[in-house]
Enzyme design. Structure first.
Site, PDB file in Angstrom:
ATOM      1  N   GLU A   1      -8.157   8.866  30.889  1.00 41.20           N
ATOM      2  CA  GLU A   1      -9.552   9.193  31.198  1.00 41.20           C
ATOM      3  C   GLU A   1     -10.172   8.023  31.938  1.00 41.20           C
ATOM      4  OE1 GLU A   1     -12.177  10.242  27.897  1.00 41.20           O
ATOM      5  OE2 GLU A   1     -10.583  11.418  26.974  1.00 41.20           O
TER       6      GLU A   1
ATOM      7  N   GLU B   1      -8.291   8.586  21.067  1.00 41.85           N
ATOM      8  CA  GLU B   1      -9.237   7.547  20.648  1.00 41.85           C
ATOM      9  C   GLU B   1      -9.443   7.434  19.138  1.00 41.85           C
ATOM     10  OE1 GLU B   1     -12.867   8.183  22.852  1.00 41.85           O
ATOM     11  OE2 GLU B   1     -11.913   7.699  24.762  1.00 41.85           O
TER      12      GLU B   1
HETATM   13  C1  FCB Z   1     -14.429   9.676  25.858  1.00 45.80           C
HETATM   14  C2  FCB Z   1     -14.025  10.958  25.147  1.00 45.80           C
HETATM   15  C3  FCB Z   1     -14.327  12.203  25.938  1.00 45.80           C
HETATM   16  C4  FCB Z   1     -15.649  12.144  26.657  1.00 45.80           C
HETATM   17  C5  FCB Z   1     -15.796  10.834  27.407  1.00 45.80           C
HETATM   18  C6  FCB Z   1     -17.075  10.714  28.174  1.00 45.80           C
HETATM   19  O1  FCB Z   1     -14.571   8.621  24.950  1.00 45.80           O
HETATM   20  O2  FCB Z   1     -12.640  10.943  24.877  1.00 45.80           O
HETATM   21  O3  FCB Z   1     -14.250  13.308  25.058  1.00 45.80           O
HETATM   22  O4  FCB Z   1     -16.685  12.369  25.774  1.00 45.80           O
HETATM   23  O5  FCB Z   1     -15.655   9.754  26.534  1.00 45.80           O
END
Ligand code: FCB
Length: 387
Positions: free
Chosen positions: A311, A145
């Protein structure tokens, strides 16, 4: 299909000391404490992965444990990760390594961090060393990110180093894209058959009212488009750079997806303001849950490449809600796959409740709880079949 979960070092390991630790010491973030103590008990995490039938695990290496001073590497710590990688492979779980998940070594941070003109070379040297010792790892994520990192640390200023300068944020983003490119080369040179990408935080920006289209489009361009396009095309577009050429990478597109923003026009804020309507599904942190957004983003940002959902997860105290969250996102993923999007993996955030950057332990994203007691039956492959 890779199915499993994701974590990051500072959020689970305990005993990490980096720029985020300084932020904690200054009282700007809750103390991490010993987190999930995974540094000591990593192998036990594998048992959790087996319980959910996972065949993949995304975790990050803590840069500050490996490069303890500039140019000085602690191989003992690197070998600790190597033992873990081998244990994962023995368990039939594909390791997916992230090299940078927000935290930086203190020496790097104090000497200018990502604003340093040589930051890309420094990062590439770290990537080079690590990948030389871990040739059995075939899936690599250079940076997690970059958009969120640049935004929070350099525009919003609520993450270290707490700057508020769009100009600096653009510079950081530029350096991170260059760093990705240099690390990409290094890893490809060391690891035969490696696939290297980034994990991009993508959001859906829904305009509120006609004028809302302006800030929504601005956010779409700056936040979503610029990083993914740079990676895929090998050209960094303005305003980050003037189509500067980098090595085109992106063997796969990593997508972290959580939520959407509803954006309203504002005369004072070029990027608009967020509106939060009543009665929509939200996680415990107030983020809107919007499964269809996953489909939208998969269609928009896959660029005909393999995609891994690196994620996707929900902070909630309620386990049945978490199951529903996964099922509904899986449904959207399946829909995209049926329309030809080459989705190769889905990694739930997170394997266990862990340290959330500003919320500490109040955000419960985990399939398991921190003390490792299972919350209930949660079986991703079954859910995948049903979806
Ligand atoms: C993402 C992050 C991760 C975590 C989630 C909830 O943006 O990559 O580390 O904090 O959010």
């Amino acid at each position: 299909m890779l199915l499993g979960a994701a974590t990051s070092a500072h959020q689970i390991e305990g005993g990490t000391y980096n720029d985020w630790s300084l932020w904690e010491e200054e009282g700007k973030a809750p103390p991490v404490g010993e987190a999930c103590n995974s540094w000591e008990r990593m192998e036990e995490d594998i048992a959790l992965l087996r319980r959910i039938g996972a065949n993949a695990y995304r975790f990050s290496l803590e840069w500050s444990r490996i490069e303890v001073e500039e140019g000085l590497f602690n191989l003992k710590n690197l070998f600790r990760y190597r033992r873990f990688v081998r244990a994962l492979l023995d368990a039939g779980i594909t390791p997916i390594i992230t090299l940078h998940h927000f935290t930086n070594p203190v020496w790097f941070y104090r000497s200018g961090g990502w604003l340093r003109p040589d930051a890309p070379d420094i990062f590439a040297r770290y990537a080079d060393l690590v990948s030389k010792y871990l040739p059995e790892v075939k899936l690599w994520i250079t940076i997690n990110e970059p958009n969120v990192y640049a935004y929070r640390g350099f525009v919003a200023g609520d993450w270290p180093p707490g700057e508020r300068s769009l100009w600096k944020a653009l510079k950081v983003l530029r350096h991170m894209m260059r760093a990705h490119s240099a690390a990409y080369e290094a890893i490809k040179g060391n690891v035969r058959g490696a696939a290297v990408g980034m994990a991009h935080h993508l959001r859906v920006f829904t305009p509120v009212g006609l004028l809302g289209r302006i800030p929504a489009a601005l956010r779409e361009y700056m936040f979503n488009f610029v990083p993914v396009f740079s990676e895929v095309s090998g050209e960094i577009p303005p305003p980050v750079a003037m189509m500067e050429r980098i090595r085109a990478g992106g063997d796969f597109i990593g997508i972290n997806y959580y939520t959407r923003d509803r954006v309203k026009f504002s005369l004072r804020q070029p990027f608009g303001v967020d509106v939060a309507p009543e009665g929509v599904w939200r996680n415990s942190l107030g983020w809107e849950v919007y499964p269809e957004g996953l489909y939208t983003l998969l269609k928009r940002y896959s660029y005909e490449r393999p995609v891994i959902i690196t994620e996707n997860g929900m902070a909630t105290e309620r386990h049945d809600e978490r199951v529903r969250f996964v099922l509904e996102h899986m449904r959207q993923l399946k829909r995209a796959r049926e329309e030809g999007i080459d989705v190769r993996g889905y990694l739930y955030w997170s394997l266990m409740d862990n340290y959330e950057w500003l919320e500490g332990y109040s955000a419960k994203f985990g399939i398991f709880t921190r003390d490792r007691r299972p919350k209930g039956e949660f079986h991703l492959p079954d859910m995948w079949d049903r979806a």
